[in-house]
Design an enzyme around this catalytic site. Structure first.
Site, PDB file in Angstrom:
ATOM      1  N   GLU B 105       0.729  -1.161   0.080  1.00  0.00           N
ATOM      2  CA  GLU B 105       0.235   0.091  -0.080  1.00  0.00           C
ATOM      3  C   GLU B 105       0.927   1.288   0.086  1.00  0.00           C
ATOM      4  OE1 GLU B 105      -4.392  -0.681   1.559  1.00  0.00           O
ATOM      5  OE2 GLU B 105      -3.007  -0.518   3.089  1.00  0.00           O
ATOM      6  N   HIS B 124      -0.980   5.603   7.777  1.00  0.00           N
ATOM      7  CA  HIS B 124      -1.986   4.892   7.615  1.00  0.00           C
ATOM      8  C   HIS B 124      -2.156   3.825   8.438  1.00  0.00           C
ATOM      9  CE1 HIS B 124      -5.093   2.259   5.802  1.00  0.00           C
ATOM     10  NE2 HIS B 124      -4.169   1.283   5.386  1.00  0.00           N
ATOM     11  N   HIS B 126      -5.331   1.125  10.740  1.00  0.00           N
ATOM     12  CA  HIS B 126      -6.649   0.384  10.891  1.00  0.00           C
ATOM     13  C   HIS B 126      -7.333   0.552  12.418  1.00  0.00           C
ATOM     14  CE1 HIS B 126      -5.233  -2.607   7.552  1.00  0.00           C
ATOM     15  NE2 HIS B 126      -4.810  -1.544   7.379  1.00  0.00           N
TER      16      HIS B 126
END
Lengths: 282, 282, 282, 282
Positions: B105, B124, B126
């Protein structure tokens, strides 16, 4: 290696002496004891998650009601005795800054001490247990047996109510906002602050700390109950109590015990890594 | 046994040196410092539960704005300095992979650096604090005093919006999806990603980390308040702040302190079991 | 004292050897490796709070598909290699009990292995993350990117559906209930069990463990989102994935690392108190 | 330093001896064993967060059903064998206070023992898992497989129901309130107390502790499910169980194991700081 081990246990011994020293003074209520309680309060409130990166606690001097003690601007988790500064109730300014940076929200403390001669200790925290309630029109009400010190409805202060054109931010960084907060607090022990947290005051550091801990629990219990039903039972007049009816020593000891256990772990670890308070503060 | 003890304390000493070394360079903002901050960021974000098995952080080079640094594909908890790879902003490809597996990613990072010259760091994650909101039509709004960096409404990016026939999955594994995410992010510091997590960007690693921590708290406070009432108070224009109005150093130091305490415990344990990073990574 | 210290570090060394031994066999998939993974699975699932006082994990033999391995009836936190028993898929009975008490709910495992030749590992847990959903008519649906292994709707099994007059309890303590559960599970990797927990199956112990961890997260995210809005976005067909599209090694390593850190702490403590596994099990 | 180390390990050795001694007596059910279980119960319930600053546990004497044992007024976390006092069931008064302060809510225990000859142990806790339910008209119902010991509806006791003019507070500080609570409890193992907590009783200390732990889990599962749907499935008659149908030893061992691991950490820390129980209690 041996030096590290020696250091590890010496630092433990030093803390033990400090603690037993504090214990010896418990009977008294002089400024030395008040300051020691203030440092303990910081540790307890950090350990309970009530203080985080921000928030502060102060205590009024036993010798001069126009003076209060409060740490310099710094992370709550690291506050020690020599970080305490002496401030004037009159204008929330330091008697002698000695080059240290004073806390920007000291006006919360100064203005409450000015308005409330009965108050000896002030806590300002960003507690995540009360913030959701503070964002709504719902008022905190006493629902648990140990929260009988709360008024039937705890006020929620909003800086917007006193915001002048051009004013910015939500912090209480001048006397006008401090005085407005003190008016919201009125004669109560607690006021929530919208989107920000709360102030809790007491006739001693211990009382304010114990009240702050039960404010958190009460807020969580009230919120969880409200999700189940809009019709919940709150304490009525005979269930509210006076300070004399509630022994704060038991919860204070319980909270301190938990903190000592947890702090011990962290200190030992820190020592093993060659990190001490001075380095951590840099 | 003595060898194990020696090793235990030597590894502690080594980390202490590494930490004080990092401290000595704080004033500067060269690539060595940026990379050191990146490794610290990983540790803080894992410790806060913002990074788990997945998620990644990158920093732009101070020497060449067309280059950014990001770890190889690996568990966030184990990232160290020598895991960092050099990637090109132009195409998100490694300058020299040296046989290491690049992160799938990485286009999130490359495309944001391309679209946003002001951005020096990209996270980034989660985060389970923001995912529930991201599954609904509700937008994250700033509700706590420390989240004044948020826009009035934080966008939620959905890969479906740019999905072409035959496309599979929700991951941002090519430049087209990365560019679409960057468009959603616009000039903001945060965008949620539906069912996936969030991106947080900053003018430094420290700023992005502190913002990511407050995104989590803000999301939880907003969600809890919404369960109590659909009519909640959000920050208005004079309560939103510019980066200059918010000192990130205090929360950064607080988060680092928590991480050091917790990490110390884990490392000592690991050493006592004869496990070191190399073995753990196998 | 020295003896205690020696013992402390020797036990650490022993575990390190055991762990590196396990590591050396990772490439293979013989019964020794499957059993080692099974013990690791217990530790991970206890550490994640997915197994508590009850719950069990089994693995099918690589040599004989009609045999599976499962611990004797005991607390999950204490399972070690020599607690594993050999059971027959045909009737869920032990090949040779050797005087050990067999688990009362072994029929869950036997009947699933019988109905599902593709299944190599079965987890039954009382996870508090899924029980609330299981009490309602709402079905678990995939909402997070990592839960693309879930079917569009996860079935909830209820023993009442197959209860005969005079039957008591909710446990799966005979082949009839086990077979009914296997029918509910159908070809899926997960079935919830009303008021009880879940079963998660996989083509390997690792896969089942990683799936079980994401079932928990998915359930919590779905529930929290449903409190905010009844209209939530769930994964659609191109977002569901095949096992080949999801690398389970990263989350498996992450979960194992967390477990090793936490377990190390507990073991050292236990050793310092002169308690070892044998005493703890009495 | 060596002295500290020696002390650290000697205290560990002492606990190990105490534990193995307790183990040796498990088969019996004399007063020595009941008292040992009582101390273990305090540690488990504190570790599970069921007891906090307040709450208490008692056990009836095996030799004289008119006598029960209960600690003096003190923080639950610190209760040891020599803190236990002997009280009369008839009037909840101590046989011989020996200068120690008796617990203000001992009437909960005395009146329940008087009304319920089958009860051998009583727990009163301020569990935050049950308080929200207790504030509403919703009754706790059994929803998880392990809570089959609960009645179809658990009563919620409210002191207001028996409050006389002039009465204050919510505590059960006299025989009249104790008797009223015992009437609410009826023949059940649990009664909630509005805004206060719960009482849990059992035919042994172990049974009461295991029941108290499952009361907490059941309450949380029921509350979470009710937020998702007002139509939830509760256990029906064939799913409720008799004490003989539920082996409490497994959860008791699991809870004790968790407590020993956690307690070990705290004790080691405390010893390293030169703090022992005596100092902590001052």
């Amino acid at each position: 290696m041996l030096r590290t081990l020696v250091r590890l246990f010496l630092s433990g011994a030093a803390l033990a002496i400090a603690c037993s020293g504090a214990a010896a003074q418990t009977a008294g209520d002089d400024d030395a004891q008040r300051k020691a309680d203030l440092v303990t309060a910081y540790r307890i409130l950090v350990n309970e998650g009530i203080l985080d990166s921000f928030g502060h606690v102060s205590v009024r001097s036993s010798k001069d009601p126009n003076i209060f003690f409060m740490p310099r601007a710094m992370p709550p988790a690291l506050v020690a005795l020599d970080d305490l500064m002496e401030l004037r109730v009159a204008d929330s300014q330091p008697v002698d800054p000695k080059g240290r940076r004073v806390n920007g929200e000291r006006y919360i403390h100064g203005e409450i001490y000015k308005a409330r001669p009965d108050v000896m200790a002030v806590i300002h925290a960003h507690s995540q247990a009360v913030i959701p309630l503070s964002l709504t029109a719902i008022r905190m009400k006493p629902v648990i047996a140990q929260a009988g010190f709360l008024p039937p409805e705890t006020p929620t202060f909003d800086t917007r109510a006193v915001r002048k054109p051009g004013d910015r931010g939500m912090q209480v960084t001048d006397s006008a906002r401090g005085a407005a907060l003190a008016r919201s607090l009125a004669s109560y022990p607690v006021a929530l602050m919208r989107g920000h947290g709360e102030v809790v005051v007491g006739s001693s550091v211990k009382q304010a700390v114990v009240y702050a801990a039960y404010v958190d629990i009460n807020a969580r219990m009230q919120m969880q109950a409200l999700l189940l039903s809009r019709d919940i039972v709150t304490l009525d007049a005979p269930e509210l109590f006076t300070p004399e009816e509630f022994d704060i020593n038991r919860p204070w000891e319980h909270l301190k015990q938990k903190m000592l256990d947890d702090a011990a772990r962290a200190k030992v670890d820190r020592a093993q890594f060659g990190l001490d308070q001075t380095q951590a503060k840099r």
